[in-house]
Scaffold this motif. Sequence first.
Motif, short mmCIF file in Angstrom:
data_model
loop_
_atom_site.label_atom_id
_atom_site.label_comp_id
_atom_site.label_asym_id
_atom_site.label_seq_id
_atom_site.Cartn_x
_atom_site.Cartn_y
_atom_site.Cartn_z
N TYR A 1 11.90 -0.99 -0.99
CA TYR A 1 10.83 0.00 -0.92
C TYR A 1 11.47 1.34 -0.58
O TYR A 1 12.00 1.53 0.52
CB TYR A 1 9.79 -0.38 0.14
N ILE A 2 11.45 2.27 -1.54
CA ILE A 2 12.05 3.59 -1.38
C ILE A 2 10.93 4.60 -1.19
O ILE A 2 10.07 4.77 -2.05
CB ILE A 2 12.91 3.97 -2.60
N SER A 3 10.95 5.28 -0.04
CA SER A 3 9.91 6.26 0.28
C SER A 3 10.51 7.65 0.29
O SER A 3 11.51 7.90 0.97
CB SER A 3 9.28 5.95 1.64
N GLY A 4 9.92 8.54 -0.49
CA GLY A 4 10.32 9.93 -0.48
C GLY A 4 9.37 10.80 0.30
O GLY A 4 9.56 12.02 0.37
N GLU A 5 8.33 10.20 0.89
CA GLU A 5 7.33 10.96 1.62
C GLU A 5 7.32 10.65 3.11
O GLU A 5 6.85 11.46 3.90
CB GLU A 5 5.93 10.65 1.04
N GLU A 6 7.80 9.47 3.50
CA GLU A 6 7.75 9.05 4.89
C GLU A 6 9.12 8.56 5.32
O GLU A 6 9.96 8.17 4.50
CB GLU A 6 6.72 7.94 5.09
N SER A 7 9.34 8.54 6.63
CA SER A 7 10.57 8.00 7.18
C SER A 7 10.47 6.47 7.25
O SER A 7 9.39 5.89 7.08
CB SER A 7 10.83 8.58 8.57
N GLN A 8 11.60 5.84 7.55
CA GLN A 8 11.60 4.39 7.67
C GLN A 8 10.70 3.93 8.82
O GLN A 8 10.01 2.91 8.70
CB GLN A 8 13.03 3.89 7.89
N ALA A 9 10.68 4.68 9.91
CA ALA A 9 9.84 4.31 11.04
C ALA A 9 8.35 4.38 10.69
O ALA A 9 7.55 3.53 11.10
CB ALA A 9 10.14 5.21 12.24
N GLN A 10 7.97 5.39 9.92
CA GLN A 10 6.57 5.52 9.52
C GLN A 10 6.14 4.38 8.60
O GLN A 10 5.04 3.84 8.72
CB GLN A 10 6.35 6.87 8.86
N VAL A 11 7.01 4.03 7.65
CA VAL A 11 6.69 2.92 6.76
C VAL A 11 6.62 1.62 7.54
O VAL A 11 5.77 0.76 7.29
CB VAL A 11 7.73 2.82 5.62
N ARG A 12 7.51 1.47 8.54
CA ARG A 12 7.51 0.25 9.34
C ARG A 12 6.21 0.12 10.13
O ARG A 12 5.68 -0.98 10.31
CB ARG A 12 8.71 0.30 10.28
N MET A 13 5.66 1.24 10.63
CA MET A 13 4.40 1.19 11.36
C MET A 13 3.27 0.69 10.47
O MET A 13 2.45 -0.13 10.88
CB MET A 13 4.06 2.59 11.90
N ARG A 14 3.22 1.16 9.23
CA ARG A 14 2.19 0.69 8.32
C ARG A 14 2.42 -0.77 7.96
O ARG A 14 1.47 -1.56 7.80
CB ARG A 14 2.15 1.54 7.06
N ALA A 15 3.67 -1.17 7.77
CA ALA A 15 3.96 -2.56 7.42
C ALA A 15 3.51 -3.52 8.51
O ALA A 15 2.99 -4.61 8.22
CB ALA A 15 5.45 -2.71 7.14
N SER A 16 3.69 -3.14 9.78
CA SER A 16 3.23 -4.01 10.87
C SER A 16 1.72 -4.09 10.92
O SER A 16 1.15 -5.11 11.32
CB SER A 16 3.79 -3.50 12.20
N ARG A 17 1.05 -3.02 10.50
CA ARG A 17 -0.42 -3.03 10.51
C ARG A 17 -1.00 -3.88 9.40
O ARG A 17 -2.04 -4.52 9.58
CB ARG A 17 -0.93 -1.58 10.39
N VAL A 18 -0.33 -3.93 8.25
CA VAL A 18 -0.86 -4.67 7.09
C VAL A 18 -0.17 -6.01 6.91
O VAL A 18 -0.32 -6.65 5.88
CB VAL A 18 -0.73 -3.83 5.81
N ASN A 19 0.58 -6.45 7.91
CA ASN A 19 1.23 -7.76 7.90
C ASN A 19 2.21 -7.89 6.72
O ASN A 19 2.17 -8.84 5.95
CB ASN A 19 0.19 -8.88 7.83
N ALA A 20 3.09 -6.89 6.61
CA ALA A 20 4.12 -6.93 5.57
C ALA A 20 5.52 -6.94 6.18
O ALA A 20 6.47 -6.45 5.59
CB ALA A 20 3.98 -5.72 4.64
N MET A 21 5.65 -7.51 7.38
CA MET A 21 6.93 -7.56 8.08
C MET A 21 7.72 -8.78 7.61
O MET A 21 7.52 -9.89 8.10
CB MET A 21 6.69 -7.60 9.59
N GLU A 22 8.59 -8.58 6.65
CA GLU A 22 9.44 -9.65 6.13
C GLU A 22 10.89 -9.21 6.19
O GLU A 22 11.22 -8.05 5.86
CB GLU A 22 9.05 -9.99 4.69
N PRO A 23 11.79 -10.09 6.61
CA PRO A 23 13.20 -9.68 6.76
C PRO A 23 13.89 -9.30 5.46
O PRO A 23 14.87 -8.55 5.47
CB PRO A 23 13.87 -10.91 7.40
N ASN A 24 13.42 -9.82 4.33
CA ASN A 24 14.05 -9.49 3.05
C ASN A 24 13.41 -8.29 2.36
O ASN A 24 13.71 -8.00 1.20
CB ASN A 24 14.01 -10.69 2.10
N LEU A 25 12.50 -7.59 3.06
CA LEU A 25 11.91 -6.36 2.54
C LEU A 25 12.73 -5.19 3.08
O LEU A 25 12.71 -4.90 4.28
CB LEU A 25 10.45 -6.23 2.95
N LEU A 26 13.47 -4.53 2.22
CA LEU A 26 14.37 -3.46 2.60
C LEU A 26 13.68 -2.11 2.45
O LEU A 26 13.03 -1.85 1.44
CB LEU A 26 15.64 -3.49 1.74
#
Length: 480
Positions: free
Chosen positions: A133-158
Amino acid sequence: MAKSTTHFVCTECGWSGPKWYGRCPECGQWGTVEEFHEARPTSSSRSSSTGRVSRTKAMSSVSANARPITEVGTEDASRVSTGFEEFDRVLGGGIVAGSVVLVAGEPGIGKSTLLLETAGNIARGIPDQPLLYISGEESQAQVRMRASRVNAMEPNLLLAATTDLATALGLIEDRRPSLAIVDSAQTITSQDIDGIPGGSTQVREVAGALIDSAKTLNIPVMLVGHVTKDGSIAGPRTLEHLVDVVCQFDGDAQTSLRLLHAAKNRFGPTDEVGCFDMSGEGIQEVNDPSGLFLSPDDTAVEGTCVTFTLDGHRSLPIEIQALVTSSVLPSPRRATSGIDTNRLAMLMAVLYRHGGVNLLANDVYVSTIAGGVAKEPACDLAIVAALASAASSAPVPRTSCAIGEISLTGQVRPVPQLAHRLAEAARMGFTRAIVPVTRGRAGVRSHPGLEVIEVTTLRDALEALGMQGSTNRRRTGSSR
C-alpha cells in the motif's frame, strides 16, 4: 534536463494539436485545452531511476513473444477475490492479475478506506504473500491508525509513504506483491518529467509507468483517482482509456450508503452496482439493500408511494414521500430531495390537466428517504400517486407499488425490464402493482402473490390506487 515537445491536449476528449484553443475543436467543450509538455527521457536515465529498460529497447523482443492466439493460455489471467462480494460483483468476479483498476470518487467518500480494507481482506486470505500500500497523501503512521480502526492489521501488508514514481516502481519490482495500491495517482510525480503534481503531463507519465509494471510483472495495481467539481476524474481523459477498470465510488455525504459503479471494465459487465455502508468502524457491504430505502413502519401513511428503480442489474425499492400545504407566498414553494425539480413541475402540470388534482397554488415538498434517487422516468407514477395521496388525504396501501412513466398527454408509458422490477416486488411481499400496459405482455408474467393491474392513462392509475373513480383498467397476473 530532458528535451520536451510542447503541444496542447483536451482533458475531456484527448484531442491534441500544436495550437491553443479556448474551445476544443473536437468535442466543443470550453476551457479544457491545456498545455502539455511531453518529455523524452533517455534510456539511461529511465533504467537508472526505475530499474526498467526503455520502451524503445523493449520493442526488439516483441516478435519473440508473439504466439498464436490458440496457444495462449489463461493461467496468468486468474482473479483475486477482494473479500467483498459486492466489490467482486462490480469487477466481474475479482481482480484480474496484471490489471490496473482506477477507483475515483469525491473527497471523504471512503475510497482509501475501501481499498485499505480490501488490502486487509486479501492479506488475510493469502498470508504467505506480501501486499503493498503506497500512500502519497498520508504518512505511514496515519495509514496505520486507519488500518487499526478498520481491522486491516496484517503482518504481510506493507506500507510505504512516498510521492516519487521511481521509488514506487522500485518497491513494486523489489517486493513483487500480490496486489499494489497507489493512493493516489495525482500525488505521485516523476523527476524526469516537467509539470506540477496532478497535471496532465505527470498523471499521464505516472499512469503509463504503473501500467507497464503491472503488465510486465503480472501484478494487479489499484489506483485512487481524484474527481473535479463536476464529478469527472481529474487529469487527462486518456487516464480512463489507459486503465483496465474504472470504478466510481459515490453516495450522499449525509448518509452512510455508498454505491460502487463500473464505468469501464475490460473483464466484466459495466451495469453492476455494489452497495456499502459507511460507519465509524469502516465499510461494510450490504448484500440486500432493498430495505434501506423504505420506512420501517408498515402502516399506510398519506403522501407516500413505493416504486422500483433499476441500478445496473439490481432493482431497488424507492419510497416517495410528498407533503402538500397551503401557500401564503405569491410564488408557491417547490422543494425536492432525490427527485429532479423540473420533472416535478412537469408532473404537477400533468396531474392538474389530466388527473384533475390542482396543486399549482400549494407548497409542495417531495423527497425520498435514506438518500435514494428517484430520477428514472419509471418513478413518475409513484411521484404522482404520492402527490395525489397527500392532496386527498387518502393513503396508498403499503402493499401496493406503482411503476411507470407519464407523458405530457397523461398516458402511462412502458418502462424497461418491468418483469425484473415485478419479481423484486413479489419477493419483498407486495401484493398489488400498478404498471403500464406492456406490448406482448412480455413484462407482465405471473408472480406468486402479486396482483398486476395494467393501466393506460393517469386517471386509470389514480382510480386503481383508490384516489378517484374513473374508467377502464385491466387486472392481470393475479395468482393468489
